[in-house]
Write a protein that holds these residues in place. Structure first.
Motif, mmCIF file in Angstrom:
data_model
loop_
_atom_site.group_PDB
_atom_site.id
_atom_site.type_symbol
_atom_site.label_atom_id
_atom_site.label_comp_id
_atom_site.label_asym_id
_atom_site.label_seq_id
_atom_site.Cartn_x
_atom_site.Cartn_y
_atom_site.Cartn_z
ATOM 1 N N VAL A 149 7.564 -27.574 -9.326
ATOM 2 C CA VAL A 149 6.100 -27.486 -9.274
ATOM 3 C C VAL A 149 5.671 -26.208 -8.575
ATOM 4 C CG1 VAL A 149 4.014 -28.508 -8.256
ATOM 5 C CG2 VAL A 149 5.674 -29.968 -9.414
ATOM 6 N N PHE A 150 6.351 -25.870 -7.486
ATOM 7 C CA PHE A 150 6.021 -24.639 -6.765
ATOM 8 C C PHE A 150 6.308 -23.414 -7.633
ATOM 9 C CE2 PHE A 150 7.373 -21.283 -3.674
ATOM 10 C CZ PHE A 150 6.112 -21.031 -3.157
ATOM 11 N N ALA A 151 7.432 -23.424 -8.333
ATOM 12 C CA ALA A 151 7.776 -22.293 -9.197
ATOM 13 C C ALA A 151 6.751 -22.129 -10.311
ATOM 14 C CB ALA A 151 9.178 -22.497 -9.780
ATOM 15 N N ILE A 152 6.330 -23.239 -10.915
ATOM 16 C CA ILE A 152 5.329 -23.176 -11.984
ATOM 17 C C ILE A 152 3.994 -22.688 -11.441
ATOM 18 C CG2 ILE A 152 3.988 -24.574 -13.614
ATOM 19 C CD1 ILE A 152 6.484 -26.366 -13.890
ATOM 20 N N SER A 153 3.624 -23.159 -10.244
ATOM 21 C CA SER A 153 2.338 -22.752 -9.662
ATOM 22 C C SER A 153 2.288 -21.254 -9.403
ATOM 23 C CB SER A 153 2.085 -23.515 -8.356
ATOM 24 O OG SER A 153 2.957 -23.061 -7.326
ATOM 25 N N GLU A 154 3.437 -20.668 -9.054
ATOM 26 C CA GLU A 154 3.478 -19.229 -8.812
ATOM 27 C C GLU A 154 3.119 -18.443 -10.071
ATOM 28 O OE1 GLU A 154 4.484 -17.231 -5.823
ATOM 29 O OE2 GLU A 154 3.563 -19.087 -5.159
ATOM 30 N N ALA A 155 3.466 -19.011 -11.214
ATOM 31 C CA ALA A 155 3.186 -18.321 -12.474
ATOM 32 C C ALA A 155 1.820 -18.673 -13.048
ATOM 33 C CB ALA A 155 4.269 -18.657 -13.494
ATOM 34 N N VAL A 156 1.320 -19.877 -12.737
ATOM 35 C CA VAL A 156 0.102 -20.370 -13.382
ATOM 36 C C VAL A 156 -1.154 -20.096 -12.571
ATOM 37 C CG1 VAL A 156 -1.093 -22.458 -14.148
ATOM 38 C CG2 VAL A 156 1.334 -22.151 -14.659
ATOM 39 N N ILE A 157 -1.096 -20.344 -11.251
ATOM 40 C CA ILE A 157 -2.300 -20.185 -10.418
ATOM 41 C C ILE A 157 -2.579 -18.705 -10.213
ATOM 42 C CG2 ILE A 157 -3.352 -20.675 -8.181
ATOM 43 C CD1 ILE A 157 -1.656 -23.147 -7.992
ATOM 44 N N PRO A 158 -3.770 -18.229 -10.560
ATOM 45 C CA PRO A 158 -4.074 -16.803 -10.441
ATOM 46 C C PRO A 158 -4.158 -16.359 -8.991
ATOM 47 C CG PRO A 158 -6.059 -18.033 -10.994
ATOM 48 C CD PRO A 158 -4.914 -18.998 -11.081
ATOM 49 N N LYS A 159 -3.985 -15.057 -8.795
ATOM 50 C CA LYS A 159 -4.113 -14.489 -7.459
ATOM 51 C C LYS A 159 -5.543 -14.639 -6.966
ATOM 52 C CE LYS A 159 0.097 -12.728 -7.395
ATOM 53 N NZ LYS A 159 1.124 -13.149 -6.436
ATOM 54 N N ARG A 160 -5.706 -14.516 -5.640
ATOM 55 C CA ARG A 160 -7.032 -14.616 -5.056
ATOM 56 C C ARG A 160 -7.904 -13.475 -5.542
ATOM 57 N NH1 ARG A 160 -8.579 -14.140 1.388
ATOM 58 N NH2 ARG A 160 -10.833 -14.252 1.116
ATOM 59 N N LYS A 161 -9.112 -13.845 -5.928
ATOM 60 C CA LYS A 161 -10.054 -12.833 -6.373
ATOM 61 C C LYS A 161 -10.606 -12.080 -5.178
ATOM 62 C CE LYS A 161 -11.513 -15.394 -10.477
ATOM 63 N NZ LYS A 161 -12.664 -16.002 -11.176
ATOM 64 N N GLN A 162 -11.112 -10.889 -5.406
ATOM 65 C CA GLN A 162 -11.738 -10.127 -4.342
ATOM 66 C C GLN A 162 -12.951 -10.875 -3.830
ATOM 67 O OE1 GLN A 162 -12.212 -6.512 -6.720
ATOM 68 N NE2 GLN A 162 -11.061 -5.455 -5.122
#
Length: 323
Positions: free
Chosen positions: A292-305
């Protein structure tokens, strides 16, 4: 390599050596066939019951994060809090040094959802306090109603155990009172923090205690399958094991839980029951949490400005267009 890093690595090695020694003490008198036979002797209904109580514990843990986000002033939806909580704790429970290991995973999630480092630190502090409050509450209860088994390990007189139980129960009571009375920041050395609102403080006591109640019930399902032990006796052994884990900082309590439970309940703690408990409460969540953590790294976008930076960029673009 810095001296601090050398000391940390040395502490980790010592913890692993302690875990290996404790596991040797517990397992040395058994063969692999003994262990497997003991596990196979556990009824399926007991295993299902243990899985259910483990799930109830992790459900309580998601409540830790949900409340902590409100304490930090950054409430997120329950699914986001639950995803972060389960993933971070399924990993942190097995790595040890939970404040660091699960805290690092929490930061990966929450920083992408708009929290800064200070706000994530508040979440970690709140969750850690909830763990301590829950353990203290259940410890006080079992010390008062089952002092005999606790005396086997603590070597205290009945009066001493009674006093210790009262102290443990007084801590959550004082915590709630402080949440009502103190509304200004508290300062401890260079750190400053605020007490949560009374409703959150009461929630910490309730859900923190329920978490340990369910974990003890998970263990009890395994121990009761092959030995004569009550839930109160199991809860006593598990509370004492957790205190030992906090002192030793062994990753995942490896060896410490098994050794402590075996010492407090020598007639009930079969090796198969202890192995099955570790698999159900620690290893199965880890096998789910890691992917789940590995998938989240690829799926959840980086923090927006942040919005101020966005407005600055929009203003610059507008000026450029006008020119």
């Amino acid at each position: 390599m810095s001296i601090k890093r050398v000391l940390i690595n040395a502490a980790l090695v010592l913890c692993l050596m302690l875990a290996a020694y404790l596991l040797y003490r517990v397992f040395s008198r058994y063969t692999l066939s003994d262990v497997m036979e003991s596990i196979r002797a556990i009824p399926g209904t007991r295993i299902l019951g243990s899985l259910g109580f483990a799930a109830a514990s992790y459900l309580c843990l998601t409540g830790f994060d949900w409340m902590a986000l409100r304490y930090a002033g950054k409430p997120l939806s329950y699914p986001k809090a639950a995803l972060t909580s389960f993933t971070s704790l399924s990993i942190g429970h097995n790595l040890g040094f939970a404040a660091l290991s699960s805290g690092a995973v929490r930061y990966r999630f929450y920083s992408r959802w708009g929290l800064n480092a200070e706000e994530v630190a508040k979440v970690i502090l709140f969750c850690g306090a909830t763990v301590g409050i829950g353990l203290s509450t259940l410890a006080g209860i079992v010390l008062l109603i089952n002092p005999e088994d606790a005396a086997n390990l603590l070597k205290l007189s009945p009066a001493g155990l009674f006093a210790l139980g009262c102290v443990c129960l007084s801590l959550p009571a004082v915590y709630i009172v402080l949440s009502v009375v103190i509304r200004t920041p508290l300062h401890l050395w260079k750190w400053s923090f605020e007490m949560p609102r009374p409703k959150l403080a009461l929630g910490q006591v309730v859900i923190g205690t329920l978490n340990f109640v369910f974990v003890a019930a998970c263990l009890h399902q395994m121990l009761a399958a092959q030995g004569e032990t009550s839930y109160v006796q199991t809860a006593t052994a598990y509370v004492l094991a957790n205190i030992a884990v906090l002192i030793a900082h062994v990753p995942g309590g490896l060896g410490v839980i098994e050794a402590t439970v075996s010492y407090v309940l020598p007639g009930a703690a079969s090796i198969g029951a202890l192995v099955a408990f570790r698999a159900i409460y620690f290893l199965i969540p880890l096998l789910i949490g890691l992917p789940v953590f590995a998938i989240s790294e690829a799926v959840i976008p980086k923090r927006k400005q942040d919005s101020s930076e966005d407005r600055s960029q929009q203003s610059t673009q507008a000026q450029t267009q006008l020119l």
